[in-house]
Design a protein around this motif. Structure first.
Motif, PDB file in Angstrom:
ATOM      1  N   VAL A  74       1.041  -1.262   0.040  1.00  0.00           N
ATOM      2  CA  VAL A  74      -0.109  -0.114  -0.038  1.00  0.00           C
ATOM      3  C   VAL A  74       1.055   1.165   0.096  1.00  0.00           C
ATOM      4  N   ASN A 130      -8.932  -5.175   6.430  1.00  0.00           N
ATOM      5  CA  ASN A 130      -7.862  -5.132   7.434  1.00  0.00           C
ATOM      6  C   ASN A 130      -7.791  -4.044   8.585  1.00  0.00           C
ATOM      7  N   GLU A 152      -8.202  -3.732   1.275  1.00  0.00           N
ATOM      8  CA  GLU A 152      -7.387  -3.425   2.410  1.00  0.00           C
ATOM      9  C   GLU A 152      -8.261  -2.941   3.556  1.00  0.00           C
ATOM     10  N   HIS A 163      -2.350   2.387   8.962  1.00  0.00           N
ATOM     11  CA  HIS A 163      -3.133   1.704   7.942  1.00  0.00           C
ATOM     12  C   HIS A 163      -4.253   2.565   7.226  1.00  0.00           C
TER      13      HIS A 163
END
Ligand code: SAM
Length: 474
Positions: free
Chosen positions: A384, A448, A445, A415
Motif C-alpha cells: 500500500v 484489514n 485493505e 493503515h
C-alpha cells in the motif's frame, strides 16, 4: 588504552575503532557457530533489537540454514511493525555548489566542468509544483556545502517557500533535509522552520578512510561530522536519519558503526535514528564507482537490509533510486519502509530535462520510472503506497513516534491514513490503470482495519475524497 563508551559525546569513543575491530573478530570467530547464531536469533525474535556485536555475528553468518532464518525473521518483523505500507518521497536538489573535496561525489569542488546551479525561489516554486503534480507530499531537500552560496538562510528560505506552495490539491506536508553537518544554532533554526527528519549520511565510519575520502573542506573534520546528530538533537530535532554510503569501506565495518551510532543516540537522547538509509555508490559525472574497491553485490546488500531490520526493528529504512527495480523489489520485503519515486538528482530537473552539456546530476539513477509507474508496481506487489505525514504534523516524532512503534501500534494508526492518502493520489494524479488497481486494493485493505468504528470513518473520508469535499489533512 582505547575507550568505548556509547554515552560519550566524543565520536572516537562512541564509534570506537578498536571496539569495531573486536566486534568483527568476534563475528568471524562465530560465523559458523550454530548454537550462538540460534541464540542470537532467539533474542531477535523478542523484537527488541540486537546489539552491534550480536547483529554483526548474524551478518557474518555462513550457515545457510541460519541465513534463511535471518531473511524469514526480517520479513516477519517488517510485516509486524510496518505492515504492507511503503511511504513515498522525492529528493529535491537545491544547489550543487560545494566547497568539499569528497572523492566519490561529482559535486566536489575541483570538478570544474560540472555546471554549478542554485535554484532561485521562483525555480523552487516551479520544481515543487512539478513534484506536486506528480503526487508527491514528502520531499528530501539536498544541497552541497557552501557557506557563501548555500548558507543556512538560503535553506530556510527554500523550506518556507516549499511549505507555502499549494497548487490545485497539492501540498508538500513534510520537508526532510539532507545538508552538511552544522551548528546547534542552525539545527534549531531548521527545527523552527518545521522540517521533518534531518538526514546526514556518515559516508564511512572508518576514520582513516573518511579522512582520505574527504581530503579538503569542512567535511574533512570526521568528529564534527560524526557528532552532527548529537548537535541536531540538542537543537531540538528529534527525528534524525543515518546512513553510510556502501562501497567506500568494508561493509561489515560500516554495519557495526551504524548500529553503534544508533546505540549512542538511544543511550544519550533516549531515541535512536528515525530512519536508516542504505545508499550504494554509483557512477556519476567524473566518478567511476568501479575505482572503489569495497562495492557490495546484491545478495550482500539484501543481507545488510535484513540484518538492519532485525537489529533496529523500530527504525524506518529507506532505499532510493540508486537501486534498480529488481533490487528494490527484493529489499522491500526485507525491511524497507520508504522509497523515492520519479526522482531527479539534478538541480532543477523536474520541470524539464537538462540539456546534455548542462548536466548537474549527483549520481546515475537506476530506477527511471515515473511515480505513477512506481505506485502501480508497488500495488501489484501487494504493497500500500502511503503519502501520509500525520505523525510528523501531530507531533508524534522522536520518542513519541518510537514508543508508538515499539508498542507495535504503528499499524493500527498508520493503515487507515495510508489508505486515505492513497485515495487522494488516485483521485488527483493517477493514470487509468493505477486508479483501477488502487481502488480495488483499497476495498480489499479496508477489511484489514480491525475497529469497526475506524473503518466507518475511513469509508466516509474515502467518499469525501472521491467527491471533492475534503475537510481534513493527513
Ligand atoms: N552535502 C551534504 C553532505 O555533505 O552530507 C548533502 C549530501 S548529498 C546531496 C547526499 C548524499 O549523496 C551524500 O551524503 C552521499 O552519501 C551521496 N552520494 C554522493 N556521491 C554519490 C555517488 N557517486 N553515488 C551514490 N551516492 C552518492
Amino acid at each position: 588504552m582505547w575507550k568505548y563508551d556509547p554515552k560519550s559525546t566524543n565520536a572516537d569513543e562512541f564509534i570506537n575503532h578498536e571496539e569495531i575491530l573486536e566486534t568483527l573478530a568476534y563475528a568471524d570467530a562465530h560465523k559458523n557457530d550454530r548454537p550462538l547464531l540460534k541464540e542470537i536469533l532467539e533474542k531477535a525474535k523478542a523484537r527488541k533489537g540486537l546489539s552491534h556485536r550480536d547483529a554483526s555475528v548474524l551478518l557474518a553468518s555462513e550457515d545457510e540454514e541460519i541465513n534463511e532464518e535471518i531473511f524469514r525473521l526480517a520479513k516477519q518483523i517488517k510485516q509486524d511493525f510496518y505492515g504492507n505500507r511503503i511511504v513515498l518521497f522525492a529528493p529535491l536538489y537545491l544547489s550543487n555548489y560545494c566547497v568539499n573535496g569528497c572523492t566519490y561525489c561529482p559535486y566536489h569542488a575541483v570538478n570544474r566542468h560540472m555546471p554549478r546551479k542554485k535554484l532561485t525561489q521562483e525555480e523552487v516554486r516551479r520544481e515543487v509544483i512539478a513534484l506536486q503534480d506528480m503526487g508527491h507530499k514528502r520531499l528530501a531537500i539536498e544541497s552541497g556545502e557552501d557557506p557563501v552560496n548555500n548558507p543556512i538562510e538560503y535553506i530556510l528560505e527554500c523550506v518556507n517557500t516549499i511549505y507555502g506552495i499549494h497548487h490545485k490539491n497539492g501540498a508538500i506536508r513534510r520537508v526532510n533535509v539532507n545538508i552538511a553537518a552544522t551548528t546547534v544554532e542552525n539545527y534549531h533554526k531548521l527545527k523552527e522552520a518545521g522540517i521533518g527528519t534531518y538526514i546526514l549520511f556518515q559516508e564511512t565510519y572508518h576514520k582513516e578512510s573518511y579522512l582520505q575520502l574527504h581530503p579538503t573542506g569542512p567535511k574533512h573534520d570526521y568528529n564534527y561530522h560524526t557528532e552532527a546528530m548529537d548537535r541536531a538533537m540538542q537543537g531540538g530535532i528529534d527525528d534524525v536519519g543515518c546512513g553510510v554510503l556502501f562501497g567506500l569501506d568494508k561493509y561489515r565495518y560500516e554495519f557495526a558503526g551504524l548500529l553503534m551510532h544508533a546505540e549512542h543516540l538511544e543511550a544519550v537522547f533516549g531515541v535512536g535514528p528515525h530512519t536508516i538509509s542504505v545508499p550504494r555508490l554509483r557512477d556519476a559525472d567524473d566518478i567511476d564507482s568501479s575505482a572503489f574497491k569495497n562495492g557490495i553485490d546484491d545478495d550482500t546488500f539484501a543481507k545488510i537490509v535484513a540484518c538492519i531490520r532485525i537489529a533496529v526493528p523500530y527504525t524506518g529504512m529507506i532505499v532510493s533510486t540508486r537501486e534498480n527495480q529488481k533490487t528494490r523489489e527484493k529489499v522491500l520485503g526485507l525491511g524497507i519502509s520508504q522509497i523515492s519515486g520519479g526522482s531527479r538528482t539534478s538541480v532543477g530537473g523536474y520541470v524539464e530535462p537538462e540539456p546534455e552539456d548542462m548536466k548537474s546530476e549527483q549520481f546515475d539513477v537506476m530506477d527511471n520510472r515515473t511515480l505513477d509507474e512506481v505506485i502501480c508496481w508497488l500495488m501489484k506487489l501487494g504493497y500500500v503506497p502511503s503519502f501520509c505525514t500525520a505523525c510528523y504534523r501531530e507531533g508524534r516524532t522522536g520518542d513519541r513516534f518510537m514508543s508508538l512503534c515499539k508498542s507495535g501500534q504503528i499499524q493500527n494508526c498508520c493503515h487507515p491514513n495510508a489508505l486515505m492518502t492513497l485515495k487522494e493520489y488516485l483521485v488527483d494524479y493517477a493514470g487509468k490503470e493505477t486508479k483501477e488497481v488502487g481502488d480495488a486494493l483499497i476495498q480489499a485493505e479496508l477489511k484489514n482495519i480491525p475497529k469497526e468504528q475506524v473503518r466507518k470513518i475511513v469509508i466516509e473520508n474515502l467518499s469525501k475524497i472521491e467527491t471533492g469535499q475534503r475537510d481534513f489533512r493527513f
